[in-house]
Write a protein that holds these residues in place. Sequence first.
Motif, PDB file in Angstrom:
ATOM      1  N   ASP A 172      46.210  46.230  41.408  1.00  0.00           N
ATOM      2  CA  ASP A 172      45.545  45.178  40.620  1.00  0.00           C
ATOM      3  C   ASP A 172      46.349  43.889  40.614  1.00  0.00           C
ATOM      4  O   ASP A 172      45.783  42.786  40.581  1.00  0.00           O
ATOM      5  N   SER A 173      47.681  44.008  40.621  1.00  0.00           N
ATOM      6  CA  SER A 173      48.520  42.806  40.649  1.00  0.00           C
ATOM      7  C   SER A 173      48.348  42.071  41.972  1.00  0.00           C
ATOM      8  O   SER A 173      48.274  40.833  42.006  1.00  0.00           O
TER       9      SER A 173
ATOM     10  N   THR B 192      45.008  40.329  41.967  1.00  0.00           N
ATOM     11  CA  THR B 192      44.999  39.070  41.215  1.00  0.00           C
ATOM     12  C   THR B 192      45.344  37.916  42.147  1.00  0.00           C
ATOM     13  O   THR B 192      44.681  36.873  42.164  1.00  0.00           O
TER      14      THR B 192
ATOM     15  N   GLU C 186      37.741  29.777  34.785  1.00  0.00           N
ATOM     16  CA  GLU C 186      37.883  30.981  33.945  1.00  0.00           C
ATOM     17  C   GLU C 186      38.478  32.137  34.745  1.00  0.00           C
ATOM     18  O   GLU C 186      39.392  32.827  34.280  1.00  0.00           O
TER      19      GLU C 186
ATOM     20  N   ASN D 116      42.648  34.175  34.621  1.00  0.00           N
ATOM     21  CA  ASN D 116      42.766  35.564  34.178  1.00  0.00           C
ATOM     22  C   ASN D 116      43.213  36.471  35.318  1.00  0.00           C
ATOM     23  O   ASN D 116      43.049  36.152  36.501  1.00  0.00           O
ATOM     24  N   ASN D 117      43.782  37.614  34.948  1.00  0.00           N
ATOM     25  CA  ASN D 117      44.202  38.610  35.918  1.00  0.00           C
ATOM     26  C   ASN D 117      43.016  39.461  36.372  1.00  0.00           C
ATOM     27  O   ASN D 117      42.032  39.620  35.647  1.00  0.00           O
TER      28      ASN D 117
ATOM     29  N   GLU E 254      42.546  42.629  36.627  1.00  0.00           N
ATOM     30  CA  GLU E 254      42.156  43.804  35.836  1.00  0.00           C
ATOM     31  C   GLU E 254      41.296  43.453  34.631  1.00  0.00           C
ATOM     32  O   GLU E 254      40.656  44.338  34.043  1.00  0.00           O
ATOM     33  N   THR E 255      41.257  42.172  34.236  1.00  0.00           N
ATOM     34  CA  THR E 255      40.413  41.759  33.114  1.00  0.00           C
ATOM     35  C   THR E 255      38.994  41.384  33.560  1.00  0.00           C
ATOM     36  O   THR E 255      38.125  41.179  32.718  1.00  0.00           O
ATOM     37  N   TYR E 256      38.755  41.292  34.868  1.00  0.00           N
ATOM     38  CA  TYR E 256      37.428  40.947  35.363  1.00  0.00           C
ATOM     39  C   TYR E 256      36.453  42.098  35.064  1.00  0.00           C
ATOM     40  O   TYR E 256      36.862  43.269  35.052  1.00  0.00           O
TER      41      TYR E 256
ATOM     42  N   ASP F 210      33.820  45.057  35.756  1.00  0.00           N
ATOM     43  CA  ASP F 210      33.860  46.041  36.842  1.00  0.00           C
ATOM     44  C   ASP F 210      33.085  45.576  38.072  1.00  0.00           C
ATOM     45  O   ASP F 210      33.509  45.810  39.209  1.00  0.00           O
TER      46      ASP F 210
ATOM     47  N   GLN G 154      35.192  43.123  39.939  1.00  0.00           N
ATOM     48  CA  GLN G 154      36.289  43.815  40.609  1.00  0.00           C
ATOM     49  C   GLN G 154      35.781  44.530  41.865  1.00  0.00           C
ATOM     50  O   GLN G 154      36.412  44.468  42.931  1.00  0.00           O
TER      51      GLN G 154
END
Length: 275
Positions: free
Chosen positions: A41-42, A45, A141, A145-146, A148-150, A152, A155
Amino acid sequence: MYLANTGKIWWPGKPLSGEEFLSFGEIAEYEADRHESIEPDSVMTNFAHLILRGEFDAKPIDPLPFVDRITVDQSVRHLQTPLIGAQFDANSNIIAKSVEFLGYGCANSDDVLIRLATMLQWFEGAPNRVTSEDLRAFRTELLANNFETYPDVAQGFLNDTLIAKVKMREWYRLRGMTVPWPLASNDNDATLNAPETPSIIPVGKPQKPRRGRPPKSAWRFINRRSRELKREDQTRLNKVIATKVLDEAANEFCKDDLPAHSTVVKELSGILEGI
């Protein structure tokens, strides 16, 4: 994820083969395997932000003659994003009520943004973002944000977005890095022909001009990986580190690119200085 296991079907424009492409989700997994301290996930991002900023948009191919431009495989030059939509029912002469995965299509960063906004409207009840101002605000926006906050759906869409290996190899090459996917000796051979000659001398130590033939392309990997192994276990002997790092390098580089074991052992005292 919503788009998982969709299969690789391209429309419009068909690549030569599925082996020509990787998804960003796959590349993020490979990077996480290569660097055990980070999560996919990092990595995603970083990739998501680069995609939205246009880092992977195809560069103009003018002033090529028109007859040459029409022969270029556009699918290799552009990102390939999942296409989700409703099929036209020829029998009833109406658009189907349900949406489905239709295939993949060429896209740039603006296309990605529009398709993300549309999918979030369909599946997440998000507002209808159609104006330039709405889309700019949406991009801002997402960039703030990272991954993992998107949602599903977002993502899944970004994880399943494809990029040609040849395009990604060049991206890594320009940053002096090896590609992370396995069994890529030919990929890395091209990737490491970076503008600057790789150095096997640790940062901070005065560099002297090197004579003779240029260093083998695997040295950049050997330098980085040897230091990682030493940090993991300070008691490891240099000859043990040399054996392990050469075994790993053999999976990524051509035999001709690998230095001798004795040469690596000799250089390790300098490579590992200060660790």
